[in-house]
Design a protein around this motif. Structure first.
Motif, short mmCIF file in Angstrom:
data_model
loop_
_atom_site.label_atom_id
_atom_site.label_comp_id
_atom_site.label_asym_id
_atom_site.label_seq_id
_atom_site.Cartn_x
_atom_site.Cartn_y
_atom_site.Cartn_z
N ALA A 168 0.81 -1.22 0.00
CA ALA A 168 0.00 0.00 0.00
C ALA A 168 0.84 1.27 0.00
O ALA A 168 0.42 2.30 -0.52
N ILE A 169 2.05 1.20 0.59
CA ILE A 169 2.89 2.41 0.64
C ILE A 169 3.88 2.46 -0.52
O ILE A 169 4.75 3.34 -0.55
N TRP A 278 13.07 1.36 4.34
CA TRP A 278 12.06 0.53 4.99
C TRP A 278 10.87 1.37 5.45
O TRP A 278 10.03 0.89 6.22
N HIS A 279 10.79 2.58 5.00
CA HIS A 279 9.66 3.43 5.38
C HIS A 279 9.26 4.31 4.21
O HIS A 279 10.05 4.54 3.28
N ARG A 280 8.03 4.76 4.27
CA ARG A 280 7.52 5.80 3.38
C ARG A 280 6.81 6.80 4.29
O ARG A 280 5.77 6.49 4.87
N VAL A 284 6.44 2.51 8.61
CA VAL A 284 7.71 1.82 8.62
C VAL A 284 7.51 0.31 8.74
O VAL A 284 6.56 -0.15 9.39
N LEU A 285 8.39 -0.45 8.11
CA LEU A 285 8.29 -1.91 8.09
C LEU A 285 9.15 -2.54 9.19
O LEU A 285 10.26 -2.08 9.45
N TRP A 321 10.59 12.20 15.81
CA TRP A 321 10.23 11.03 15.01
C TRP A 321 10.20 11.48 13.55
O TRP A 321 9.16 11.88 13.02
N ASP A 322 11.34 11.42 12.92
CA ASP A 322 11.47 12.01 11.60
C ASP A 322 12.18 11.06 10.64
O ASP A 322 12.45 9.89 10.97
N GLU A 323 12.48 11.58 9.46
CA GLU A 323 13.16 10.79 8.43
C GLU A 323 14.48 10.24 8.92
O GLU A 323 14.84 9.10 8.64
N ASP A 324 15.21 11.06 9.68
CA ASP A 324 16.53 10.62 10.16
C ASP A 324 16.41 9.42 11.08
O ASP A 324 17.22 8.49 11.02
#
Length: 375
Positions: A168-169, A278-280, A284-285, A321-324
């Protein structure tokens, strides 16, 4: 005082349950949704190495797991007729105070983890999945299959090998069969079976068993993958007994006890490692949604549990809780996971190709030495 952060965990398997408990301990608000109405309480047995037990101790269920399962420190290699060829001391990858290996019935492990999730105060909703996800820079709006909605700071996809959330992502990686299939069966534990014994050769590539409790055992037979359509459940008992007839030692007693096809399972081995992020955004997976491997090193559940531990550590020790943060999670996990996936597949490939001079002990030893370090 700022409101508690909110996380939706999609999937109530090993990684999802462990993550829920670890996040709740730090005050994160957790919703967990699981499509299976019985919360995945079925299954045969599972082999857990020390590094998996280390995470279960962090989750707080180790003592219960120890009592429910069967721990041991050696691995036997036997001839198809049951003659013991070699007994090796296993590396205690979880540290000197944990057994090298523990076998436990999958339903028992799941029950202990789900009890811990309930006790943590996480909100659990069974028989429901995710219908849609809509993200912006601050959160994720989620609609479930029962029509209910919610907004979360983060969504964690722990929904397994064929993860709908991964698709889905927009993560296109998919699991690939490795060419092997495995029969798994639950059986009474024969007297004298106190460790895993593996036989290479005979009618199957591998015939092995692992004690899962004082009175139970989990046995498995690995063969070339066959189409499931050729294997109706009514044939499962006959198929297992036919393969097991080629092995001696404890296998005679194990085979005689296999009478109920509902206690026999057949699946294929798969390989998966999501190569990109592993995330969009804020989804996150973890676990099998991000990576999976054949059980030739008995590390699948361990890698999923380690994912939960590392992600929980980052989420509960960092302000943003960000991209980094999500990139750091993947970068910390990928080298270790890649080692396990590639070496697990390599072990199976050697068997499929009939490689007789393969350095199996060396590969296993090098892998376990790395896994002895904390994730």
């Amino acid at each position: 005082m700022s409101p508690a952060r909110t996380v939706l965990i999609v999937g109530g398997g090993v990684s999802g349950n462990a993550l829920a408990v670890l996040l709740r301990r730090s005050g994160v608000e957790v919703d967990l949704v699981e499509l299976s109405p019985d919360w995945n309480v079925q299954g045969s047995g599972i082999t857990l190495q020390g590094n998996a037990l280390r995470v279960l101790r962090e989750v707080g269920v180790w003592e219960e797991v120890r009592r429910a399962g069967f721990g041991f420190d050696t691995l036997g290699v036997v001839a198809p007729d049951g003659t013991v060829l070699h007994v090796a001391e296993d590396i205690r990858t979880g540290g000197p105070d944990l057994p090298a290996t523990l076998g436990i019935r999958r339903p028992d492990l799941q029950r202990l983890l789900t009890d811990a999730v309930r006790a943590s105060g996480a909100r659990v909703r069974l028989g429901r999945g995710v219908e849609s996800l809509t993200q912006d820079g601050d959160g994720v709006d989620v609609r479930l299959t029962d029509g209910s909605t919610g907004r979360y700071d983060l969504v964690v996809a722990a929904d397994g090998l064929n993860s709908p959330t991964r698709a889905a992502i927009g993560v296109d990686d998919r699991p690939e069969p490795t060419g092997m299939g495995i029969w798994r069966v639950t059986a009474p534990r024969p007297a004298g079976v106190e460790r895993t014994d593996l036989a290479y050769g005979g009618p199957a590539f591998i015939a092995g068993y692992c004690p899962t409790g004082e009175d139970s055992l989990y046995a498995y037979l690995v063969e070339p993958a066959r189409e499931r359509a050729e294997l109706p459940p009514s044939s499962y008992v006959e198929e297992v007994r036919s393969l097991a007839a080629g092995y001696g030692g404890a296998w005679k007693e194990i085979a005689a006890s296999v009478t109920d096809p509902s206690l026999v399972n057949y699946t294929w081995f798969h390989r998966l490692l999501v190569e990109g992020p592993w995330h969009r955004g804020r989804v996150v997976l973890v676990g099998d949604a991000a990576h999976a491997c054949p059980p030739t090193l008995a590390q699948g559940a361990a890698m999923s549990l380690e994912d939960a531990l590392v992600l929980a550590e980052l989420l509960t020790t960092r302000t943003d809780w960000d991209e980094d943060l999500l990139t750091a999670y993947r970068e910390r996990r990928v080298p270790r996971v890649r080692l396990v996936v590639e070496n697990s597949v390599r072990l199976g490939r050697w068997l499929l190709d009939g490689v007789r001079d393969a350095d199996v002990p060396g590969l296993i030893g090098r892998t376990m030495a790395v896994l002895s370090e904390r994730p």
